[in-house]
Motif scaffolding. Structure first.
Motif, PDB file in Angstrom:
ATOM      1  N   ALA A  64       8.003  49.477 -28.612  1.00  0.00           N
ATOM      2  CA  ALA A  64       9.088  49.880 -27.708  1.00  0.00           C
ATOM      3  C   ALA A  64      10.387  49.946 -28.505  1.00  0.00           C
ATOM      4  O   ALA A  64      10.890  48.913 -28.962  1.00  0.00           O
ATOM      5  N   ASP A  65      10.926  51.150 -28.683  1.00  0.00           N
ATOM      6  CA  ASP A  65      12.151  51.354 -29.459  1.00  0.00           C
ATOM      7  C   ASP A  65      13.340  51.390 -28.513  1.00  0.00           C
ATOM      8  O   ASP A  65      13.545  52.366 -27.787  1.00  0.00           O
ATOM      9  N   GLU A  66      14.127  50.316 -28.496  1.00  0.00           N
ATOM     10  CA  GLU A  66      15.286  50.174 -27.606  1.00  0.00           C
ATOM     11  C   GLU A  66      14.898  50.558 -26.177  1.00  0.00           C
ATOM     12  O   GLU A  66      15.486  51.475 -25.578  1.00  0.00           O
ATOM     13  N   PRO A  67      13.945  49.864 -25.564  1.00  0.00           N
ATOM     14  CA  PRO A  67      13.390  50.328 -24.285  1.00  0.00           C
ATOM     15  C   PRO A  67      14.356  50.262 -23.108  1.00  0.00           C
ATOM     16  O   PRO A  67      14.102  50.900 -22.086  1.00  0.00           O
ATOM     17  N   VAL A  68      15.451  49.506 -23.222  1.00  0.00           N
ATOM     18  CA  VAL A  68      16.371  49.400 -22.084  1.00  0.00           C
ATOM     19  C   VAL A  68      17.802  49.755 -22.468  1.00  0.00           C
ATOM     20  O   VAL A  68      18.723  49.540 -21.689  1.00  0.00           O
ATOM     21  N   ALA A  69      18.001  50.332 -23.648  1.00  0.00           N
ATOM     22  CA  ALA A  69      19.363  50.577 -24.134  1.00  0.00           C
ATOM     23  C   ALA A  69      20.127  51.547 -23.245  1.00  0.00           C
ATOM     24  O   ALA A  69      21.348  51.454 -23.119  1.00  0.00           O
ATOM     25  N   SER A  70      19.427  52.497 -22.627  1.00  0.00           N
ATOM     26  CA  SER A  70      20.114  53.521 -21.849  1.00  0.00           C
ATOM     27  C   SER A  70      20.199  53.179 -20.364  1.00  0.00           C
ATOM     28  O   SER A  70      20.642  54.002 -19.567  1.00  0.00           O
ATOM     29  N   LEU A  71      19.811  51.959 -19.997  1.00  0.00           N
ATOM     30  CA  LEU A  71      19.747  51.588 -18.580  1.00  0.00           C
ATOM     31  C   LEU A  71      20.902  50.682 -18.187  1.00  0.00           C
ATOM     32  O   LEU A  71      21.472  49.970 -19.019  1.00  0.00           O
ATOM     33  N   ASP A  72      21.220  50.704 -16.888  1.00  0.00           N
ATOM     34  CA  ASP A  72      22.237  49.800 -16.355  1.00  0.00           C
ATOM     35  C   ASP A  72      21.757  48.356 -16.475  1.00  0.00           C
ATOM     36  O   ASP A  72      20.552  48.077 -16.498  1.00  0.00           O
ATOM     37  N   ALA A  73      22.721  47.442 -16.504  1.00  0.00           N
ATOM     38  CA  ALA A  73      22.384  46.027 -16.683  1.00  0.00           C
ATOM     39  C   ALA A  73      21.434  45.520 -15.602  1.00  0.00           C
ATOM     40  O   ALA A  73      20.528  44.731 -15.867  1.00  0.00           O
ATOM     41  N   SER A  74      21.623  45.983 -14.361  1.00  0.00           N
ATOM     42  CA  SER A  74      20.779  45.510 -13.266  1.00  0.00           C
ATOM     43  C   SER A  74      19.337  45.960 -13.425  1.00  0.00           C
ATOM     44  O   SER A  74      18.403  45.269 -13.005  1.00  0.00           O
ATOM     45  N   VAL A  75      19.139  47.116 -14.050  1.00  0.00           N
ATOM     46  CA  VAL A  75      17.789  47.663 -14.228  1.00  0.00           C
ATOM     47  C   VAL A  75      17.123  47.091 -15.473  1.00  0.00           C
ATOM     48  O   VAL A  75      15.899  46.946 -15.529  1.00  0.00           O
ATOM     49  N   ARG A  76      17.925  46.748 -16.467  1.00  0.00           N
ATOM     50  CA  ARG A  76      17.375  46.208 -17.717  1.00  0.00           C
ATOM     51  C   ARG A  76      16.505  44.991 -17.450  1.00  0.00           C
ATOM     52  O   ARG A  76      15.405  44.866 -17.989  1.00  0.00           O
ATOM     53  N   GLY A  77      16.987  44.081 -16.596  1.00  0.00           N
ATOM     54  CA  GLY A  77      16.226  42.877 -16.298  1.00  0.00           C
ATOM     55  C   GLY A  77      14.892  43.195 -15.649  1.00  0.00           C
ATOM     56  O   GLY A  77      13.884  42.535 -15.933  1.00  0.00           O
ATOM     57  N   GLU A  78      14.865  44.217 -14.797  1.00  0.00           N
ATOM     58  CA  GLU A  78      13.616  44.597 -14.145  1.00  0.00           C
ATOM     59  C   GLU A  78      12.595  45.107 -15.163  1.00  0.00           C
ATOM     60  O   GLU A  78      11.405  44.773 -15.091  1.00  0.00           O
ATOM     61  N   ILE A  79      13.043  45.921 -16.124  1.00  0.00           N
ATOM     62  CA  ILE A  79      12.128  46.471 -17.123  1.00  0.00           C
ATOM     63  C   ILE A  79      11.630  45.372 -18.062  1.00  0.00           C
ATOM     64  O   ILE A  79      10.449  45.334 -18.433  1.00  0.00           O
ATOM     65  N   LEU A  80      12.515  44.454 -18.434  1.00  0.00           N
ATOM     66  CA  LEU A  80      12.092  43.347 -19.289  1.00  0.00           C
ATOM     67  C   LEU A  80      11.081  42.461 -18.566  1.00  0.00           C
ATOM     68  O   LEU A  80      10.077  42.030 -19.147  1.00  0.00           O
ATOM     69  N   ALA A  81      11.333  42.186 -17.280  1.00  0.00           N
ATOM     70  CA  ALA A  81      10.378  41.399 -16.502  1.00  0.00           C
ATOM     71  C   ALA A  81       9.037  42.110 -16.393  1.00  0.00           C
ATOM     72  O   ALA A  81       7.972  41.479 -16.425  1.00  0.00           O
ATOM     73  N   LEU A  82       9.078  43.443 -16.295  1.00  0.00           N
ATOM     74  CA  LEU A  82       7.843  44.228 -16.242  1.00  0.00           C
ATOM     75  C   LEU A  82       7.047  44.077 -17.537  1.00  0.00           C
ATOM     76  O   LEU A  82       5.828  43.859 -17.513  1.00  0.00           O
ATOM     77  N   LEU A  83       7.719  44.164 -18.690  1.00  0.00           N
ATOM     78  CA  LEU A  83       7.023  44.031 -19.965  1.00  0.00           C
ATOM     79  C   LEU A  83       6.391  42.650 -20.111  1.00  0.00           C
ATOM     80  O   LEU A  83       5.260  42.512 -20.603  1.00  0.00           O
ATOM     81  N   LEU A  84       7.102  41.624 -19.664  1.00  0.00           N
ATOM     82  CA  LEU A  84       6.547  40.273 -19.719  1.00  0.00           C
ATOM     83  C   LEU A  84       5.341  40.129 -18.796  1.00  0.00           C
ATOM     84  O   LEU A  84       4.336  39.496 -19.143  1.00  0.00           O
ATOM     85  N   ARG A  85       5.424  40.734 -17.619  1.00  0.00           N
ATOM     86  CA  ARG A  85       4.292  40.659 -16.678  1.00  0.00           C
ATOM     87  C   ARG A  85       3.080  41.384 -17.232  1.00  0.00           C
ATOM     88  O   ARG A  85       1.945  40.913 -17.091  1.00  0.00           O
ATOM     89  N   LEU A  86       3.295  42.527 -17.892  1.00  0.00           N
ATOM     90  CA  LEU A  86       2.183  43.268 -18.481  1.00  0.00           C
ATOM     91  C   LEU A  86       1.528  42.466 -19.607  1.00  0.00           C
ATOM     92  O   LEU A  86       0.315  42.498 -19.787  1.00  0.00           O
ATOM     93  N   ARG A  87       2.346  41.737 -20.363  1.00  0.00           N
ATOM     94  CA  ARG A  87       1.786  40.877 -21.404  1.00  0.00           C
ATOM     95  C   ARG A  87       0.899  39.799 -20.778  1.00  0.00           C
ATOM     96  O   ARG A  87      -0.208  39.528 -21.243  1.00  0.00           O
ATOM     97  N   ASP A  88       1.370  39.193 -19.687  1.00  0.00           N
ATOM     98  CA  ASP A  88       0.611  38.122 -19.053  1.00  0.00           C
ATOM     99  C   ASP A  88      -0.657  38.648 -18.373  1.00  0.00           C
ATOM    100  O   ASP A  88      -1.711  38.007 -18.420  1.00  0.00           O
ATOM    101  N   GLU A  89      -0.568  39.802 -17.732  1.00  0.00           N
ATOM    102  CA  GLU A  89      -1.711  40.332 -16.980  1.00  0.00           C
ATOM    103  C   GLU A  89      -2.736  41.029 -17.869  1.00  0.00           C
ATOM    104  O   GLU A  89      -3.950  40.916 -17.620  1.00  0.00           O
ATOM    105  N   LEU A  90      -2.272  41.745 -18.888  1.00  0.00           N
ATOM    106  CA  LEU A  90      -3.166  42.581 -19.686  1.00  0.00           C
ATOM    107  C   LEU A  90      -3.399  42.055 -21.102  1.00  0.00           C
ATOM    108  O   LEU A  90      -4.196  42.621 -21.841  1.00  0.00           O
ATOM    109  N   GLY A  91      -2.683  40.993 -21.479  1.00  0.00           N
ATOM    110  CA  GLY A  91      -2.778  40.521 -22.856  1.00  0.00           C
ATOM    111  C   GLY A  91      -2.166  41.481 -23.848  1.00  0.00           C
ATOM    112  O   GLY A  91      -2.532  41.508 -25.029  1.00  0.00           O
ATOM    113  N   LEU A  92      -1.212  42.278 -23.389  1.00  0.00           N
ATOM    114  CA  LEU A  92      -0.612  43.331 -24.202  1.00  0.00           C
ATOM    115  C   LEU A  92       0.285  42.719 -25.278  1.00  0.00           C
ATOM    116  O   LEU A  92       1.054  41.796 -25.017  1.00  0.00           O
ATOM    117  N   SER A  93       0.173  43.232 -26.496  1.00  0.00           N
ATOM    118  CA  SER A  93       1.102  42.869 -27.568  1.00  0.00           C
ATOM    119  C   SER A  93       2.223  43.902 -27.601  1.00  0.00           C
ATOM    120  O   SER A  93       2.043  45.039 -27.160  1.00  0.00           O
TER     121      SER A  93
END
Length: 350
Positions: free
Chosen positions: A175-204
Motif C-alpha cells: 500500500a503506497d500512501e493508502p490514505v494520503a489523499s483522504l480527509d482525516a475522518s476517513v483515514r481512520g476508517e481505512i486504517l481500521a479496515l486494513l487492520l481488520r483484514l489482517r486479523d480476519e484474513l491473515g493478510l500481510s
C-alpha cells in the motif's frame, strides 16, 4: 514473530537509474534488506525522494533490481511475464490516489472484476466481487455495482481500490500512501479496515508512508528510510517511543503530540547520484551540527566512515555512529552489550 520464516524477503537490493547528460547514475535504492512475515504489517517511512516508492515498485516486479534479489515464499522472484502474472495474484498493489487508480469509464463492478478476468477466474464472478466489496466495507455491495467513481466519495473510492486487490485473495498487499489523499475522518476508517483484514484474513502488508503517526496506528514494525537505505528499524512501539537515529528523532519531533520543539533539518536531501561519504545523513544531522557527535568522539566517523546495511530481521537496529557510541557507553556502565537508549542493536561500521 521473528522465528516465522518471512513471506517476502529483500536482500541487499540496489536500484540505480542512468544519469542524464553524463551525470553519475542515481542510486534510488542503495542496499536494503527487509523481511515481511505472514500476518505482519510493516511501515516503510521516509520523506519524499528517499526511495521508498521505488522499493515498493520493485517488490511488485515493476522495477527489476540492479543487484540483489526479492524472494517470495522462499523462491526468488522470476521476472518473466508468466511468473510475474502468477506472483501479482498473490501480491497486490494499493495506490495513493484512488481517482487515478480507477478508470472513470468503468463501473465499480468492472473495476473490482478486472483482476478476476485478467487471471482467468472460473468461479462465480458476481459472488466474488460482492464478497470483496463487502469485506472492504461497501455494503450492501450490489448497491455499488453500477456506480461510477465520480459518484463515490474519496473514502468509498479507496475502498473500491482495496476491494479490487482483495478479490484475488492475495497474501500480501503493498500500500503506497493508502490514505494520503483522504480527509482525516476517513483515514481512520481505512486504517481500521486494513487492520481488520489482517486479523480476519491473515493478510500481510507493506505500508509506504511519510507519516510516522500513521505507522504508529497500523504497523507492527517500522523501517525508516533515508536516501536509499534503511537507517533504523524495529518494533514500532520501541522505535517510535525511543528513536535512536537523529533522522527518526527529527521526523517524530514534528508530530503534534511530540514534546519539545520541532527539529528543523537544514537543506534538502542530497542528490542520490552524489551520496555523501560516511553516514549519508551527516550533512543535515542536528547531532553533528550542535557538536554532540564531536563530544561523543564520532564526528570524523560520521563524515567519513560508512555503515553496514541493516539486516531485514525484526530486531531493533540503527545505522548511526553516534547511537553506537551511546550504546557502548551504556554497555560500559553495566547495561550489557548491544543495548542502548531505545533498547536495540546497532549496526557495526564497515
Amino acid at each position: 514473530m521473528t522465528a516465522t520464516p518471512p513471506l517476502l524477503s529483500v536482500q541487499d537490493l540496489h536500484i540505480t537509474f542512468p544519469g542524464r547528460h553524463g551525470a553519475p547514475p542515481a542510486r534510488a535504492v542503495d542496499g536494503v534488506d527487509l523481511d515481511i512475515r505472514p500476518g505482519e504489517i510493516v511501515a516503510l517511512v521516509g520523506e519524499s525522494g528517499c526511495g521508498k516508492t521505488t522499493l515498493a515498485r520493485s517488490l511488485m516486479g515493476l522495477v527489476p533490481p540492479t543487484t540483489g534479489r526479492v524472494t517470495f515464499a522462499g523462491a526468488p522472484l522470476d521476472y518473466s511475464s508468466r511468473a510475474l502474472k502468477a506472483y501479482r495474484k498473490r501480491v497486490q498493489l494499493v495506490l495513493q490516489d484512488p481517482s487515478g487508480s480507477l478508470n472513470p469509464r468503468h463501473t465499480v463492478y468492472d473495476a473490482v472484476a478486472e483482476g478476476l478476468r485478467i487471471h482467468g477466474y472460473d468461479g462465480d464472478e458476481r459472488a466474488a466481487v460482492a464478497e470483496a466489496l463487502s469485506r472492504a466495507g461497501l455494503r450492501p455491495p450490489e448497491r455499488f455495482f453500477l456506480r461510477y467513481p465520480h459518484e463515490l466519495s474519496g473514502g468509498q473510492r479507496q475502498r473500491v481500490v482495496i476491494a479490487g486487490a482483495l478479490v484475488l485473495q492475495p497474501e500480501l498487499v503493498v500500500a503506497d500512501e493508502p490514505v494520503a489523499s483522504l480527509d482525516a475522518s476517513v483515514r481512520g476508517e481505512i486504517l481500521a479496515l486494513l487492520l481488520r483484514l489482517r486479523d480476519e484474513l491473515g493478510l500481510s502488508a507493506l505500508v509506504v508512508t511519510h507519516d510516522l503517526g500513521l505507522a504508529w496506528n497500523i504497523a507492527d514494525r517500522v523501517a525508516v528510510m533515508y536516501l536509499g537505505r534503511i537507517v533504523e528499524t524495529g518494533e514500532v512501539e520501541q522505535v517510535l517511543t525511543a528513536p535512536r537515529h537523529p533522522y527518526t528523532q527529527a521526523l517524530l519531533s514534528v508530530l503534534p503530540e511530540a514534546p519539545g520543539a520541532p527539529v528543523v533539518l537544514t537543506g534538502e536531501p542530497p542528490d542520490p547520484s552524489r551520496i555523501p561519504s560516511g553516514c549519508r545523513f551527516h550533512v543535515r544531522c542536528q547531532i553533528l551540527a550542535d557538536g554532540e557527535a564531536a563530544r561523543a568522539g564520532v564526528a570524523d566517523a560520521c563524515r567519513n566512515q560508512d555503515l553496514n546495511i541493516l539486516t531485514g530481521t525484526g530486531e531493533t537496529q540503527v545505522a548511526c555512529h553516534w547511537a553506537r557510541a551511546r550504546t557502548e557507553t551504556t554497555a560500559a556502565a553495566g547495561s550489557g552489550p548491544g543495548v542502548g537508549a531505545g533498547g536495540g542493536v546497532t549496526a557495526e561500521p564497515q
